[in-house]
Design an enzyme around this catalytic site. Structure first.
Site, PDB file in Angstrom:
ATOM      1  N   CYS A  32      -2.906   8.795   3.078  1.00 37.25           N
ATOM      2  CA  CYS A  32      -2.345   8.201   1.601  1.00 37.25           C
ATOM      3  C   CYS A  32      -3.544   8.380   1.074  1.00 37.25           C
ATOM      4  O   CYS A  32      -3.541   8.290  -0.289  1.00 37.25           O
ATOM      5  CB  CYS A  32      -2.122   6.768   1.899  1.00 37.25           C
ATOM      6  SG  CYS A  32      -3.355   5.877   3.068  1.00 37.25           S
ATOM      7  N   GLU A  45       0.854  -1.181   0.099  1.00 36.66           N
ATOM      8  CA  GLU A  45       0.105  -0.091  -0.003  1.00 36.66           C
ATOM      9  C   GLU A  45       0.843   1.321   0.012  1.00 36.66           C
ATOM     10  O   GLU A  45       1.795   1.574   1.050  1.00 36.66           O
ATOM     11  CB  GLU A  45      -0.757   0.363   1.249  1.00 36.66           C
ATOM     12  CG  GLU A  45      -1.826  -1.138   1.367  1.00 36.66           C
ATOM     13  CD  GLU A  45      -2.772  -1.276   0.320  1.00 36.66           C
ATOM     14  OE1 GLU A  45      -3.263  -0.218  -0.161  1.00 36.66           O
ATOM     15  OE2 GLU A  45      -3.485  -2.162   0.071  1.00 36.66           O
TER      16      GLU A  45
END
Ligand code: NAP
Length: 678
Positions: A296, A257
């Site tokens: 993020c 990720e």
């Protein structure tokens, strides 16, 4: 405060910082908060995970492990204030910490509940339906999943020290795999405090979790194909780690990720003055300022119709002007500093790159004020908004993630242009669309879906309850293609599968029943002396079967049922019209009449262990039943699941057949059955 001495938890022992340890500074004051780093025996840690943690976890069922997660969530919930206090040093306001701490605890709760509801109370997860691989059904296929027999190494980013740890631990532990957690050093004092609570709870079996306060040394070079690395962080670190020859040679699972240039599109219908326009501005500002933009999923590119571009900039500026920056402990401060001085330097460098293609329309890092803190000592930056006049010709704005409160507005002419701009991020975790037009939503989703792990659509109808562009939810997958790392996490049981091996098992019905603990049609059944409805939950075995008497269906039954229920559909009432229908030979019995008669054939009427009929699944009517036909029912125990201390759910495979033995209907009936000792 005295700097905390962070400890690793390796092979069941706490180990303090070694000579190589480094200090971690407060994001707000610059003072030392903690010291972390120790030389660990990584082979011993892996041996402990594989030899002690794995077997301990695999001895439990999915439900046992789900109950463990629930207990852990409750335990942490009672102690979370200490984590909130520590997070102030990382620059987090109360709202920022809520996402991290309560968000993490909430994720444990969701996985606990999904584990109980969607996974079996056993050791093998059944993935999908039985596949018919032979004409007579003596050779079948079934996908199953079993836990990996190694360790999961979790490498986390600094921005969510609690959520980042728990969102990985929940699916890993539910799968039955032990974890070695390596938090990002910058905020590892928050992660360590939370981890310490987990160990002190005593809820997890020995070896289930270990913790590294510091670097991973040669840990990754000691992994085997049964281990898995789950990484969250920058694309650069991910590339370096995942391309290691050892990881590649042994096909070691590597879930990444990583950073992502997330976009938000304002629909062409959402002109200034509409609720959607205001919503768009609100979400954009929130994504810039929450966690000081260190998410993020934050919106890095704000894509608006060319005609509304200036209005969008003006509206975002007006809100940003009200952003109070400062010590997150102070009431009224809505944005704290970045997590570290290193992060500050990185953001300013990236801002410089973005400025080569975009013009800054708000925020000057050389001139802004902070409340209650020394601007020189803390890692403070103001929110910075850019405008890119030629987004199609630009490249840096689509490729540079300034991991802070930085975003760029860009205009589009047509919806296709907007989609193309969103996709220029090269793969993102999340894209949002703010529009009230379903046709716009359809076009954007089909044009952009392949490039984005999540598409968040919001408008006046959903905004009261929508969870926010930037919030990954445990029920939904989190991850994205390409630039975002190509990984996937969470998404309920899908996230658990990353820590399990899917195996395609082929064999006879008896073999599949034995492996899965779920009755597969064609496997052996046992007709017991007593009616199965007279037996308590624990006395029922998979395969126990009842064959009922038969019952004839008359025209009077059909007419009575039609008048009684009001269902006078022509196929039951009009011979000529029914015959003209390609499905029916003439008037036929109602499907619901068959279900009702089936129940009349198999129920055992007096009070007993069956507490309630709670539903049925997979009903299919396979052959019409005409007046003069008769039916009988076969009821087989298919699956049993404990639900409470006093009752459990029994799923029955039900087959309704006619006088020639042909199946006319099948379904799965659910009942709740009491325990004998309940
Ligand atoms: P980073 O520098 O890549 O670090 C991420 C993690 O990798 C940290 O735990 C770091 O530990 C560790 N690490 C670094 N070098 C390593 C090595 N050689 N061997 C083993 N571990 C190593 O990223 P970051 O600065 O912490 O995080 C910010 C980035 O993460 C942003 O780009 C952001 O977009 C991304 N992010 C992505 C997601 C997502 O879900 N996709 C979520 C949050 C953040 P140390 O701290 O000890 O160096």
């Amino acid at each position: 405060m005295t700097a905390l001495s962070l400890e690793s938890f390796a092979a069941g022992r706490w180990i303090g910082p070694g000579e190589e340890a480094r200090t971690i500074a407060s994001a707000v004051t610059g003072e030392d908060v903690a010291i972390a780093g120790s030389a660990l025996d990584f082979q011993a840690m892996l041996d402990h995970a594989r030899g002690v943690g794995g077997p301990n976890l695999r001895a439990l069922t999915f439900h046992d492990r789900a109950r463990m997660l629930k207990a852990l969530a409750g335990w942490l919930g009672e102690r979370k204030q200490a984590l909130y206090d520590l997070s102030l040093h990382a620059g987090c306001t109360k709202a920022d910490s809520w996402i991290d701490i309560d968000g993490g605890i909430g994720t444990l709760f969701v996985f606990a509940s999904k584990g109980r509801r969607e996974m079996p109370d056993g050791h093998v997860f059944v993935d999908g339906s039985v596949e018919q691989l032979s004409r007579n059904g003596t050779f079948l296929g079934q996908h199953v999943a079993t836990p990996l027999q190694g360790a999961a190494v979790h490498i986390n980013a600094f921005n969510f020290p609690v959520w980042g740890m728990l969102e990985k631990l929940a699916p890993t532990l539910l799968a039955g795999v032990p974890a070695i957690v390596k938090p990002a050093t910058a905020t590892s004092y928050v992660a360590e405090a939370c981890f310490r609570m987990i160990v002190e709870s005593g809820i997890l079996p020995e070896g289930a979790v270990q913790f590294i306060a510091g670097g991973t040394g040669d840990l990754l070079d000691r992994l085997t194909p049964q281990d898995v690395v789950s990484f969250t962080g920058s694309a650069q670190t991910a590339l370096m780690l995942r391309s290691s020859p050892h990881i590649l040679r042994h096909s070691i699972r590597f879930i990444a990720e990583q950073d992502s240039l997330n976009a938000s599109i304002l629909g062409p219908d959402a002109a200034p003055g509409t609720p959607e326009f205001d919503l768009f501005v609100k979400e954009a500002v929130k994504e810039m300022t929450v966690k000081a933009g260190q998410k993020c999923t934050a919106i890095r590119r704000i894509i608006a119709p060319r005609a509304f571009e200036n209005d969008v900039i003006a509206a975002i500026r007006a809100k940003l002007e009200k952003t109070v920056i400062g010590d997150p402990a102070l009431e009224g401060v809505c944005m704290g500093p970045l997590a570290s001085q290193a992060q500050l330097r990185d953001v300013l460098e990236k801002v410089g790159a973005i400025a080569t293609e975009a013009h800054c329309v708000f925020g000057d890092p050389a001139s802004f004020t902070v409340e209650g803190a020394d601007i020189e000592k803390g890692a403070f930056v103001p929110p910075m908004l850019f405008h890119c006049a030629d987004p199609s010709g630009a490249s840096v704005v689509h490729d540079t993630e300034a991991f802070g409160p930085v975003s760029t507005v860009m205009g589009y002419e047509t919806l296709d242009d907007a989609v193309a701009l969103a996709n220029r991020g090269g793969g993102s975790l999340v894209m949002s669309l703010i529009s009230h037009d379903p046709e716009v939503a359809r076009a954007v989703t089909s044009g952009a879906g392949a490039w984005h792990g999540r598409i968040y659509i919001n408008d006046r109808d959903s905004m009261g309850e929508a969870t926010g562009h930037g919030s990954p939810l445990p029920h939904m997958t989190h991850g994205g293609p390409g630039r975002a790392g190509g990984g996937e996490e969470m998404g309920g049981v899908r996230g658990v599968m990353h820590y399990m091996q899917r195996t395609a098992v082929q064999g006879s019905p008896d073999m599949l029943t034995a492996i899965t603990g779920v009755y597969v049609p064609g496997s052996k059944t046992v007709e017991t002396e007593s009616h199965p409805f007279r037996r308590h939950f624990e006395d029922l075995a998979i395969g126990d079967t009842l064959h009922t008497q038969s019952r004839a269906i008359t025209l009077e039954d059909i007419e009575h049922f039609a008048q009684f229920t009001g269902d006078t559909f022509y196929a039951h009432m009009d011979e000529a019209a029914a015959k003209a229908n390609p499905f029916f030979p003439g008037r036929v019995a109602h499907g619901y009449l068959l279900l009702s008669f089936a129940a009349g054939l198999f129920v055992e009427p007096s009070p007993g262990p069956v507490l309630a009929n709670v539903g049925l699944d997979g009903l299919s009517f396979q052959k019409p039943v005409s007046p003069g036909d008769s039916i009988r029912v076969t009821l087989t125990v298919k699956r049993k699941t404990k639900r409470t201390d006093s009752y459990g759910e029994v799923r029955w495979h039900v087959v309704v057949a006619n006088q020639d033995g042909e199946t006319v209907a099948t379904y799965e009936l659910h009942t709740m059955n009491a325990y004998c000792y309940g």
